[in-house]
Motif scaffolding. Structure first.
Motif, mmCIF file in Angstrom:
data_model
loop_
_atom_site.group_PDB
_atom_site.id
_atom_site.type_symbol
_atom_site.label_atom_id
_atom_site.label_comp_id
_atom_site.label_asym_id
_atom_site.label_seq_id
_atom_site.Cartn_x
_atom_site.Cartn_y
_atom_site.Cartn_z
ATOM 1 N N SER B 302 0.825 -1.203 0.000
ATOM 2 C CA SER B 302 0.000 0.000 0.000
ATOM 3 C C SER B 302 0.859 1.252 0.000
ATOM 4 N N VAL B 303 0.339 2.299 -0.627
ATOM 5 C CA VAL B 303 1.069 3.560 -0.703
ATOM 6 C C VAL B 303 0.886 4.383 0.580
ATOM 7 N N LYS B 304 -0.042 3.947 1.433
ATOM 8 C CA LYS B 304 -0.398 4.786 2.590
ATOM 9 C C LYS B 304 0.774 5.002 3.537
ATOM 10 N N TYR B 305 0.980 6.237 3.897
ATOM 11 C CA TYR B 305 2.036 6.585 4.826
ATOM 12 C C TYR B 305 1.466 6.582 6.236
ATOM 13 N N ILE B 306 1.128 5.413 6.704
ATOM 14 C CA ILE B 306 0.572 5.318 8.051
ATOM 15 C C ILE B 306 1.068 4.030 8.685
ATOM 16 N N HIS B 307 1.367 4.073 9.975
ATOM 17 C CA HIS B 307 1.902 2.884 10.638
ATOM 18 C C HIS B 307 0.834 1.826 10.807
ATOM 19 N N LEU C 19 -0.219 16.384 0.088
ATOM 20 C CA LEU C 19 0.718 17.418 -0.369
ATOM 21 C C LEU C 19 0.379 17.917 -1.770
ATOM 22 N N LEU C 20 -0.095 17.021 -2.615
ATOM 23 C CA LEU C 20 -0.412 17.391 -4.002
ATOM 24 C C LEU C 20 -1.452 18.501 -4.052
ATOM 25 N N GLN C 21 -2.524 18.319 -3.272
ATOM 26 C CA GLN C 21 -3.597 19.309 -3.239
ATOM 27 C C GLN C 21 -3.129 20.598 -2.590
ATOM 28 N N ALA C 22 -2.311 20.443 -1.542
ATOM 29 C CA ALA C 22 -1.802 21.626 -0.855
ATOM 30 C C ALA C 22 -0.952 22.456 -1.822
ATOM 31 N N ALA C 23 -0.118 21.784 -2.603
ATOM 32 C CA ALA C 23 0.739 22.488 -3.559
ATOM 33 C C ALA C 23 -0.094 23.219 -4.597
ATOM 34 N N LYS C 24 -1.162 22.566 -5.021
ATOM 35 C CA LYS C 24 -2.055 23.177 -6.026
ATOM 36 C C LYS C 24 -2.601 24.501 -5.519
ATOM 37 N N LYS C 25 -2.916 24.520 -4.219
ATOM 38 C CA LYS C 25 -3.459 25.753 -3.615
ATOM 39 C C LYS C 25 -2.479 26.908 -3.755
ATOM 40 N N LEU C 26 -1.190 26.574 -3.771
ATOM 41 C CA LEU C 26 -0.165 27.611 -3.904
ATOM 42 C C LEU C 26 0.165 27.860 -5.376
ATOM 43 N N GLY C 27 -0.561 27.175 -6.249
ATOM 44 C CA GLY C 27 -0.304 27.336 -7.683
ATOM 45 C C GLY C 27 0.904 26.546 -8.155
ATOM 46 N N ILE C 28 1.351 25.607 -7.317
ATOM 47 C CA ILE C 28 2.517 24.797 -7.706
ATOM 48 C C ILE C 28 2.016 23.536 -8.406
ATOM 49 N N LYS C 62 13.782 12.703 2.517
ATOM 50 C CA LYS C 62 13.375 11.552 1.718
ATOM 51 C C LYS C 62 12.375 11.985 0.654
ATOM 52 N N LEU C 63 12.229 11.117 -0.321
ATOM 53 C CA LEU C 63 11.262 11.360 -1.391
ATOM 54 C C LEU C 63 9.969 10.637 -1.048
ATOM 55 N N VAL C 64 8.851 11.332 -1.199
ATOM 56 C CA VAL C 64 7.549 10.710 -0.978
ATOM 57 C C VAL C 64 6.615 11.109 -2.118
ATOM 58 N N VAL C 65 5.583 10.295 -2.363
ATOM 59 C CA VAL C 65 4.638 10.673 -3.422
ATOM 60 C C VAL C 65 3.642 11.669 -2.847
ATOM 61 N N SER C 66 3.542 12.840 -3.498
ATOM 62 C CA SER C 66 2.715 13.919 -2.966
ATOM 63 C C SER C 66 1.226 13.594 -3.034
ATOM 64 N N CYS C 67 0.849 12.631 -3.878
ATOM 65 C CA CYS C 67 -0.581 12.297 -4.020
ATOM 66 C C CYS C 67 -1.108 11.574 -2.791
ATOM 67 N N TYR C 69 0.864 11.576 0.488
ATOM 68 C CA TYR C 69 1.487 11.936 1.761
ATOM 69 C C TYR C 69 0.657 13.017 2.430
ATOM 70 N N PRO C 70 0.144 12.761 3.624
ATOM 71 C CA PRO C 70 -0.696 13.764 4.283
ATOM 72 C C PRO C 70 0.143 14.877 4.881
ATOM 73 N N VAL C 71 -0.421 16.084 4.888
ATOM 74 C CA VAL C 71 0.323 17.232 5.421
ATOM 75 C C VAL C 71 0.632 17.032 6.895
ATOM 76 N N GLU C 72 1.772 17.630 7.311
ATOM 77 C CA GLU C 72 2.200 17.518 8.714
ATOM 78 C C GLU C 72 2.704 18.869 9.174
ATOM 79 N N ASN C 73 2.546 19.162 10.438
ATOM 80 C CA ASN C 73 3.090 20.410 10.970
ATOM 81 C C ASN C 73 4.601 20.445 10.820
ATOM 82 N N ASP C 74 5.113 21.616 10.464
ATOM 83 C CA ASP C 74 6.568 21.838 10.364
ATOM 84 C C ASP C 74 7.250 21.059 9.257
#
Lengths: 150, 597, 262
Positions: B302-307, C19-28, C62-67, C69-74
């Motif tokens: 799975s692609v999910k980034y969750i433990h 992250l993908l959607q968040a980036a879109k909001k910034l026009g990225i 690290k590299l992650v797929v933006s589609c 990866y959920p947003v995180e503080n900091d």
């Protein structure tokens, strides 16, 4: 749906969790999974046929084609590999005149490889119909196969 | 019978034992004991794998501690007459120790076992895995009884303090994992045993499940209690029918004895386990793919980034641990965290089981304290390389690991040291290679394995490793080009960084380590079109030595391509154009008249 | 709300955003192939990879797929760092090697300055990049599960069971609609709707008004079953439906009189 298939399917609760077990039992009984059997499983388990077909082609445990009378398995685990496993596999391909994964035209032998059976002390290992032939050498292969040709 | 009242005979079984012919010897011995009316005085049982696979079929006699090796059914008459009735040892059946070169009578004197600390494997030599009473008598289920009197937090604390790290490969702190699952929200919670053991050359988990299934089971039950789970699964690869059989029987027995099922030992705690058989897919050893497989889907990570401890099986908190991790739990509960952490190194506690295989004299299962040197394993325990050949490399960590050369032999075997050297601990497979093994072929082998086992979901693993395999194939066929090594390195790093799961992410490791430590071999293949180990078929030729060949005609008879010419009693010759380099002539010649150039 | 930065720009979005959607909001703009807003993230193509790090990671990233990866503080996100560009180019090189004739891939390669194939994969010619959008739309949205991923590794292929005509396909064309490389072809010919490569052909239903075949009878029946109260309008082709809608309101607002339109 044949009675045999019915009986095997009825061994398990019709949950998707049990699907691999059902397919394994059916594959063991009939030596392969036919289109009819897969359709039976799909309807009995209420799982789309495309998903059942996916499972049947993804897992190596299943075959969609009937296999030969005798299954010749060559271990290709790392330990057997460093002890000459590929040589044994190649020699079998030459002697039986088929490639790994195929069945001889007379349906007597199916040649397959497996990635480690856990008997590494006996490498290189060849298993025919569940019988282990350990530390197999080129000279022994033809002799061993002769036993099954009878 | 001699001055011993009762003799216990322990026959080494397990898949490796059966594969070597142990069953027929065992049955013959049982029969002979019956014939001689010795059933009252002799207790004979088939144990799990006793670890010294190179000697199987092997048997040990207690209290004398006699060990007999390489038995055949024809030996049993003499064993009964001499050893059981007359109290004498049968010299020819004794093992000649590789270190002392002397015949060894007692198990205690076998050098192979001396540097081992067989905490987990001890019972493999003494209990009948099909009898729960044997396990109980040896202290089994004491830990469960003790744990049920503690609070879940206390149990988790002990496991944390012990320093136990996952034995499946990643080495994640076990106590921390359990704690996360305990704290996570969601019901029901699941406990899973990863018994997929896909690393080729590894059979440690198999031997534990076959030889001492209750040790694994007890560990899972304790964890379920600590984490708050009522349902567990064990995912066993379907290539292990004996392990599945023994574990099934263990489950039944545990239920009958109230160690498993509803209201365990009269408490409120209920827990049961279901066996799920794998379908022949190495990728299902990966945590999320394993869970998908349990759910009845294809083994796609799975692609999910969750433990998994937050959202795992069926999106519920899940603890997934390896067979060896589970087997350690009862020992830690019984003996305490301090005891466990006193073994090993600062960051790698306890013992580790390895399957020591390949070009090694003493093939088998070994259990050693973390921190032992590779050199000690290979020479002091393993007995070095057969045929006096030169050690070349040792592969650890399976297809995710790497090949370490001679100069790494003084590395301590612990998580960090192996990773730093470019390999990893992995599940415990340790494959030894010698001067006749070509490292380009080794890299090719592992990438072929990856290609075979890749689920195919993500671009880099599916396409990237195929391209790398093509490059390696070209190199091994003499078609390598300048720049290929650098390309392989670059692609390796990119595939590691961009793959979806650890299968793709670690697939390039064997390539990277073989380039790192054996670059000269790659260069020889590319620049000189030579294979120094003389293994790459396209770069070698088989030649019959004129001054050695005596015309025995054996090679002629065995050549499947009819590529050998020669009459009986006259020097033979190989027609190079017809020769497919299968090596049969080399193998069958009894006079070393065929050479590889 | 979650606060973090993308390409050195601060942003605040709801927890659970990717992250993908968040980036879109910034026009990225981050390239994607296997992503679709109506479907669960899949993470197969890997072309939307971004680089992430945090101050506490002391230089490690690290590299992650933006589609997915959920947003995180900091979180510190880079969508065009050297590492990201290298990775993106690599993925495109692999895709070109797989589908050298695909216009979609060629265009993307041009955009990101990737040279034509330096590798060859020796597959049978195909434009399918195995993004899985067809499988997922048919499974998650249409729920007919006509096709699936079969086999594995380099042999992975999307097909109907046994690669034969499907008995559950309704030829709705959703798969063709989402396919990024145009592999799936829907064709109306001689009163039938054909869809390849699913080897399926279904008779077309003719519009009750103009007689034009506009939907397969099977799809129409499914729609009728799902929208029981929709009435006869479903038996008209989209054009005739529109005409009828302008002639008389389908839903009459309270107080409205006949003929005033909607």
């Amino acid at each position: 749906m044949t009675d045999k298939v019915k009986n095997i399917i009825s061994r398990y609760e019709k949950k998707q969790e049990n699907i691999l077990s059902v397919l394994e039992d059916l594959n063991a009984e009939f030596n392969y999974l036919s289109e009819d059997v897969l359709r039976n499983v799909s309807s009995e388990f209420n799982l789309p046929l495309s998903k059942v077909f996916s499972l049947a082609t993804f897992y190596k445990a299943f075959s969609l084609k009937p296999k030969g009378k005798h299954i010749v398995l060559v271990c290709m685990g790392t330990a057997c590999h460093v002890r000459g496993g590929p040589k044994i596999s190649e020699q079998l391909e030459q002697i039986l005149n088929i490639k790994s994964g195929e069945t001889t035209p007379d349906n007597l032998f199916t040649l397959e490889t497996v990635n480690c059976l856990g008997a590494c002390a006996l490498g290189p290992l060849m298993v025919i119909d569940g019988k282990y032939h350990g530390k197999v050498t080129s000279g022994k292969i033809s002799k061993i196969l002769k036993e099954y040709k009878k | 019978m001699n001055n011993v009242d009762k003799i216990d005979i322990y026959f080494s079984g397990g898949t490796c034992g059966f594969a070597s012919g142990a069953e027929s010897v065992f049955l013959a011995l049982k029969d002979e004991i019956k014939k001689n009316n010795l059933e009252q005085k002799v207790n004979i049982l088939m144990t799990g794998c006793q670890g010294f696979c190179a000697l199987e079929p092997l048997v040990t006699f207690y209290p004398q501690k006699i060990l007999y090796a390489h038995l055949v059914p024809e030996d049993v008459k003499e064993i009964v007459q001499e050893t059981l009735l007359k109290g004498k040892t049968v010299e020819r059946l004794l093992y000649t120790d590789f270190l002392t070169k002397q015949k060894v009578i007692s198990v205690d004197d076998v050098s192979y076992y001396k540097k081992q600390v067989r905490n987990l494997l001890k019972n493999n030599s003494f209990i009948d895995p099909l009898k729960i009473d044997d396990y109980i008598v040896s202290g089994g289920y004491k830990a469960l009884k003790k744990a049920l009197k503690m609070t879940p937090e206390e149990i988790i604390d002990i496991i944390k303090k012990s320093g136990l790290r996952g034995r499946g490969g990643a080495g994640f702190p076990t106590g921390k994992k359990w704690e996360s699952a305990k704290k996570a929200e969601g019901e029901p919670k699941y406990i899973i045993c990863n018994a997929d053991e896909g690393d080729p050359g590894a059979f440690m988990d198999m031997s534990l499940l076959e030889g001492n299934p209750h040790s694994v089971l007890e560990g899972m039950i304790i964890s379920a209690y600590a984490v708050g789970s009522n349902q567990g699964y064990i995912y066993v690869r379907n290539e292990y029918p004996l392990a599945i059989k023994h574990f099934s029987i263990a489950l039944e027995q545990a239920r009958k004895n109230s160690f498993l099922g509803k209201n365990i030992l009269g408490t409120d705690f209920s827990f049961d386990i279901k066996i799920i058989r794998g379908g022949g897919a190495f990728v299902c050893g990966e945590s999320s793919a394993l869970r998908a497989s349990i759910e009845g889907k294809i083994g796609e990570p799975s692609v999910k980034y969750i433990h998994a401890t937050d959202k795992g099986l069926y999106d519920k908190p899940t603890v997934l641990n390896n067979v060896k991790t589970w087997a350690n739990i009862p020992l830690i509960i019984n003996n305490g965290a301090k005891w466990f952490s006193s073994i090993g190194t600062e960051n790698s506690k306890g013992t580790m089981i390895f399957s020591l295989v390949g070009k090694i004299n003493n093939t088998g299962l070994i259990e050693v304290p973390m921190g032992i040197k590779l050199r000690e394993i290979i020479y002091d325990i393993g007995g070095g390389i057969p045929g006096n050949k030169k050690f070349k490399a040792v592969q650890t960590g399976g297809p995710s690991g790497g090949c370490l050369p001679e100069r790494c032999l003084d590395l301590p075997v612990d998580y960090e040291s192996l990773t730093k050297a470019g390999s990893m601990m992995g599940s415990g497979g340790m494959i030894v290679m010698d001067e006749d093994n070509c490292m380009v072929q080794v890299a090719k082998y592992f990438l072929t394995f990856t290609q075979d086992e890749s689920c195919g979901k993500c671009t880099p693993c599916r396409e990237g490793t195929k391209i790398m395999l093509d490059i390696l194939t070209d190199i091994s066929c003499g078609k390598g080009k300048e720049g290929d090594i650098e390309l392989l390195e670059e692609m390796s790093n990119l595939i590691e960084d961009t793959s979806l799961c650890a299968l793709g992410g670690s697939a390039p490791n064997p390539v990277l380590t073989t380039i790192r430590y054996f670059r000269d071999e790659y260069e020889s293949h590319i620049k000189e079109k030579k294979c120094p180990a003389r293994e790459c078929k396209a770069l070698i030729r088989y030649k019959i030595l004129e001054d050695v060949c005596n015309g025995c005609h054996l090679c002629f008879k065995n050549c499947p391509q009819k590529a050998i010419t020669g009459e009986p009693k006259k020097v033979h010759d190989i027609i190079q154009d017809k020769c497919t380099k299968c090596g049969i002539c080399f193998d069958v010649c009894k006079f070393d008249a065929v050479s590889v150039v | 709300m979650v606060k973090f930065s993308i390409d050195n720009k601060q942003i605040e979005v709801e927890s659970g955003t990717y992250l993908l959607q968040a980036a879109k909001k910034l026009g990225i703009d981050i390239p994607t192939l296997c992503h679709h807003p109506a479907l669960e993230p899949y993470g197969a193509c890997r072309i939307c990879l971004v680089e992430i790090t945090k101050e506490s990671w002391k230089g490690w990233s690290k590299l992650v797929v933006s589609c997915a990866y959920p947003v995180e503080n900091d979180l510190i996100v880079y969508t065009n760092s050297e590492k990201v560009i290298k990775a993106r180019k690599f993925i495109l090189e692999l895709l070109i090697a797989r589908c050298p004739e695909s216009d979609t891939i060629k265009k993307l390669a041009e955009k990101y300055e990737v040279a034509p194939a330096s590798f060859s994969l020796n597959y049978e010619p195909t434009d399918c990049i195995l993004c899985g959008l067809c499988v997922r739309v048919c499974g998650e949205l249409i729920k007919q599960n006509v096709i699936s991923f079969t086999h594995r590794g380099s042999n992975r292929k999307v097909m109907t069971p046994f690669n034969k005509e499907s008995d559950v396909c309704i030829t709705c064309g959703a798969c063709a609609f989402v396919c990024p490389t145009g592999v799936i072809k829907l064709e109306d010919i001689l009163g039938k709707r054909k869809i390849e490569p699913w080897h399926t052909e279904l008779p077309l239903y003719k519009c009750k008004k103009c007689g034009k075949g506009f939907v397969s009878t099977k799809q129409l029946q499914l729609l009728k079953d799902k929208c029981v109260s929709i009435g006869d309008i479903i038996e008209l082709c989209p054009e005739c439906r529109r005409k009828k809608a302008t002639e008389a309101p389908i839903c009459r607002p309270v107080g409205a009189t006949e003929g005033k339109g909607v």
